[in-house]
Design a protein around this motif. Structure first.
Motif, PDB file in Angstrom:
ATOM      1  N   GLN A 144      20.292  43.134  15.951  1.00 23.45           N
ATOM      2  CA  GLN A 144      19.671  44.351  16.460  1.00 23.45           C
ATOM      3  C   GLN A 144      20.578  44.976  17.505  1.00 23.45           C
ATOM      4  N   THR A 145      20.828  46.251  17.362  1.00 24.46           N
ATOM      5  CA  THR A 145      21.617  46.993  18.329  1.00 24.46           C
ATOM      6  C   THR A 145      20.925  48.327  18.581  1.00 24.46           C
ATOM      7  N   ILE A 146      21.348  48.999  19.627  1.00 21.90           N
ATOM      8  CA  ILE A 146      20.814  50.327  19.936  1.00 21.90           C
ATOM      9  C   ILE A 146      21.788  51.378  19.411  1.00 21.90           C
ATOM     10  N   GLN A 147      21.240  52.357  18.701  1.00 21.68           N
ATOM     11  CA  GLN A 147      22.035  53.484  18.222  1.00 21.68           C
ATOM     12  C   GLN A 147      21.507  54.743  18.897  1.00 21.68           C
ATOM     13  N   HIS A 148      22.384  55.689  19.157  1.00 22.49           N
ATOM     14  CA  HIS A 148      22.013  56.925  19.837  1.00 22.49           C
ATOM     15  C   HIS A 148      22.144  58.104  18.875  1.00 22.49           C
ATOM     16  N   TYR A 149      21.075  58.877  18.799  1.00 23.18           N
ATOM     17  CA  TYR A 149      21.011  60.027  17.902  1.00 23.18           C
ATOM     18  C   TYR A 149      20.727  61.290  18.711  1.00 23.18           C
ATOM     19  N   VAL A 150      21.455  62.363  18.411  1.00 23.47           N
ATOM     20  CA  VAL A 150      21.136  63.676  18.969  1.00 23.47           C
ATOM     21  C   VAL A 150      20.242  64.351  17.931  1.00 23.47           C
ATOM     22  N   LEU A 151      19.049  64.761  18.362  1.00 26.10           N
ATOM     23  CA  LEU A 151      18.064  65.369  17.465  1.00 26.10           C
ATOM     24  C   LEU A 151      18.003  66.877  17.687  1.00 26.10           C
ATOM     25  N   PHE A 152      17.797  67.617  16.617  1.00 26.18           N
ATOM     26  CA  PHE A 152      17.854  69.079  16.649  1.00 26.18           C
ATOM     27  C   PHE A 152      16.589  69.704  16.075  1.00 26.18           C
ATOM     28  N   PRO A 153      16.289  70.941  16.516  1.00 30.35           N
ATOM     29  CA  PRO A 153      15.153  71.650  15.927  1.00 30.35           C
ATOM     30  C   PRO A 153      15.490  72.240  14.559  1.00 30.35           C
ATOM     31  N   ASN A 154      16.810  72.377  14.272  1.00 29.93           N
ATOM     32  CA  ASN A 154      17.209  72.904  12.960  1.00 29.93           C
ATOM     33  C   ASN A 154      18.633  72.466  12.615  1.00 29.93           C
ATOM     34  N   HIS A 155      18.973  72.636  11.384  1.00 25.42           N
ATOM     35  CA  HIS A 155      20.262  72.216  10.827  1.00 25.42           C
ATOM     36  C   HIS A 155      21.434  72.944  11.478  1.00 25.42           C
ATOM     37  N   ASP A 156      21.270  74.243  11.755  1.00 26.27           N
ATOM     38  CA  ASP A 156      22.363  75.043  12.308  1.00 26.27           C
ATOM     39  C   ASP A 156      22.853  74.501  13.653  1.00 26.27           C
ATOM     40  N   ASN A 157      21.926  74.129  14.525  1.00 31.51           N
ATOM     41  CA  ASN A 157      22.325  73.596  15.820  1.00 31.51           C
ATOM     42  C   ASN A 157      23.078  72.275  15.663  1.00 31.51           C
ATOM     43  N   GLY A 158      22.659  71.469  14.730  1.00 29.08           N
ATOM     44  CA  GLY A 158      23.349  70.208  14.471  1.00 29.08           C
ATOM     45  C   GLY A 158      24.776  70.420  14.016  1.00 29.08           C
TER      46      GLY A 158
ATOM     47  N   SER B  52      20.699  64.588  12.115  1.00 29.57           N
ATOM     48  CA  SER B  52      20.953  64.271  13.516  1.00 29.57           C
ATOM     49  C   SER B  52      22.415  63.880  13.606  1.00 29.57           C
ATOM     50  N   LEU B  53      22.890  63.673  14.825  1.00 32.00           N
ATOM     51  CA  LEU B  53      24.241  63.176  15.019  1.00 32.00           C
ATOM     52  C   LEU B  53      24.151  61.791  15.619  1.00 32.00           C
ATOM     53  N   LEU B  54      24.794  60.867  14.982  1.00 32.86           N
ATOM     54  CA  LEU B  54      24.895  59.497  15.485  1.00 32.86           C
ATOM     55  C   LEU B  54      26.114  59.466  16.398  1.00 32.86           C
ATOM     56  N   VAL B  55      25.888  59.100  17.671  1.00 26.78           N
ATOM     57  CA  VAL B  55      26.963  59.146  18.664  1.00 26.78           C
ATOM     58  C   VAL B  55      27.051  57.825  19.408  1.00 26.78           C
ATOM     59  N   ARG B  56      28.167  57.629  20.097  1.00 25.42           N
ATOM     60  CA  ARG B  56      28.343  56.427  20.908  1.00 25.42           C
ATOM     61  C   ARG B  56      27.771  56.663  22.303  1.00 25.42           C
ATOM     62  N   GLU B  57      27.195  55.632  22.875  1.00 27.99           N
ATOM     63  CA  GLU B  57      26.565  55.745  24.188  1.00 27.99           C
ATOM     64  C   GLU B  57      27.552  56.236  25.245  1.00 27.99           C
ATOM     65  N   GLU B  58      28.777  55.753  25.193  1.00 23.81           N
ATOM     66  CA  GLU B  58      29.762  56.137  26.207  1.00 23.81           C
ATOM     67  C   GLU B  58      30.177  57.601  26.120  1.00 23.81           C
ATOM     68  N   ASP B  59      29.879  58.267  24.995  1.00 26.68           N
ATOM     69  CA  ASP B  59      30.219  59.683  24.827  1.00 26.68           C
ATOM     70  C   ASP B  59      29.097  60.619  25.259  1.00 26.68           C
ATOM     71  N   ILE B  60      27.932  60.094  25.614  1.00 27.64           N
ATOM     72  CA  ILE B  60      26.775  60.943  25.919  1.00 27.64           C
ATOM     73  C   ILE B  60      27.038  61.932  27.056  1.00 27.64           C
ATOM     74  N   PRO B  61      27.675  61.549  28.179  1.00 29.82           N
ATOM     75  CA  PRO B  61      27.942  62.559  29.212  1.00 29.82           C
ATOM     76  C   PRO B  61      28.788  63.740  28.704  1.00 29.82           C
ATOM     77  N   ALA B  62      29.824  63.465  27.912  1.00 29.91           N
ATOM     78  CA  ALA B  62      30.660  64.536  27.355  1.00 29.91           C
ATOM     79  C   ALA B  62      29.854  65.391  26.377  1.00 29.91           C
ATOM     80  N   ILE B  63      28.967  64.768  25.619  1.00 29.70           N
ATOM     81  CA  ILE B  63      28.128  65.489  24.664  1.00 29.70           C
ATOM     82  C   ILE B  63      27.162  66.398  25.407  1.00 29.70           C
ATOM     83  N   GLU B  64      26.550  65.892  26.472  1.00 27.66           N
ATOM     84  CA  GLU B  64      25.632  66.714  27.268  1.00 27.66           C
ATOM     85  C   GLU B  64      26.356  67.906  27.886  1.00 27.66           C
ATOM     86  N   ASP B  65      27.590  67.714  28.342  1.00 24.71           N
ATOM     87  CA  ASP B  65      28.384  68.822  28.878  1.00 24.71           C
ATOM     88  C   ASP B  65      28.660  69.863  27.798  1.00 24.71           C
TER      89      ASP B  65
END
Length: 86
Positions: free
Chosen positions: A2-16, A46-59
């Motif tokens: 078991q591991t934790i995966q991080h997903y960015v969720l969107f209201p629509n396909h275009d934003n993703g 959704s986008l599957l991302v690495r936890e260490e990239d979350i700050p850059a993704i939020e920016d």
């Protein structure tokens, strides 16, 4: 296993797709994936991302004003017997 995966969720396909393209330009690794039903029943991607990239993704999200629902941490449950019929 078991591991934790991080997903960015969107209201629509275009934003993703917009975020995916912007992250690609920045060299931030992201994988287009089906949205886990445990996370949301909205948009199918959704986008599957690495936890260490979350700050850059939020920016990147803030800089380009891309609408997201949330970044979800989902426990991955690997079932070695899934899709075995014998």
């Amino acid at each position: 296993m078991q591991t934790i995966q991080h997903y960015v969720l969107f209201p629509n396909h275009d934003n993703g797709m917009r975020l995916y393209q912007e992250l690609k330009k920045l060299g931030v690794r992201a994988t287009i994936a089906p949205t886990p039903r445990a996370a949301s029943k909205c948009c199918g991607i959704s986008l599957l991302v690495r936890e260490e990239d979350i700050p850059a993704i939020e920016d990147c999200i803030a800089e380009h004003e891309i609408e997201i629902l949330k970044i979800a941490a989902i426990e991955r449950d690997v079932n070695p017997h899934r899709d075995k019929y014998c």
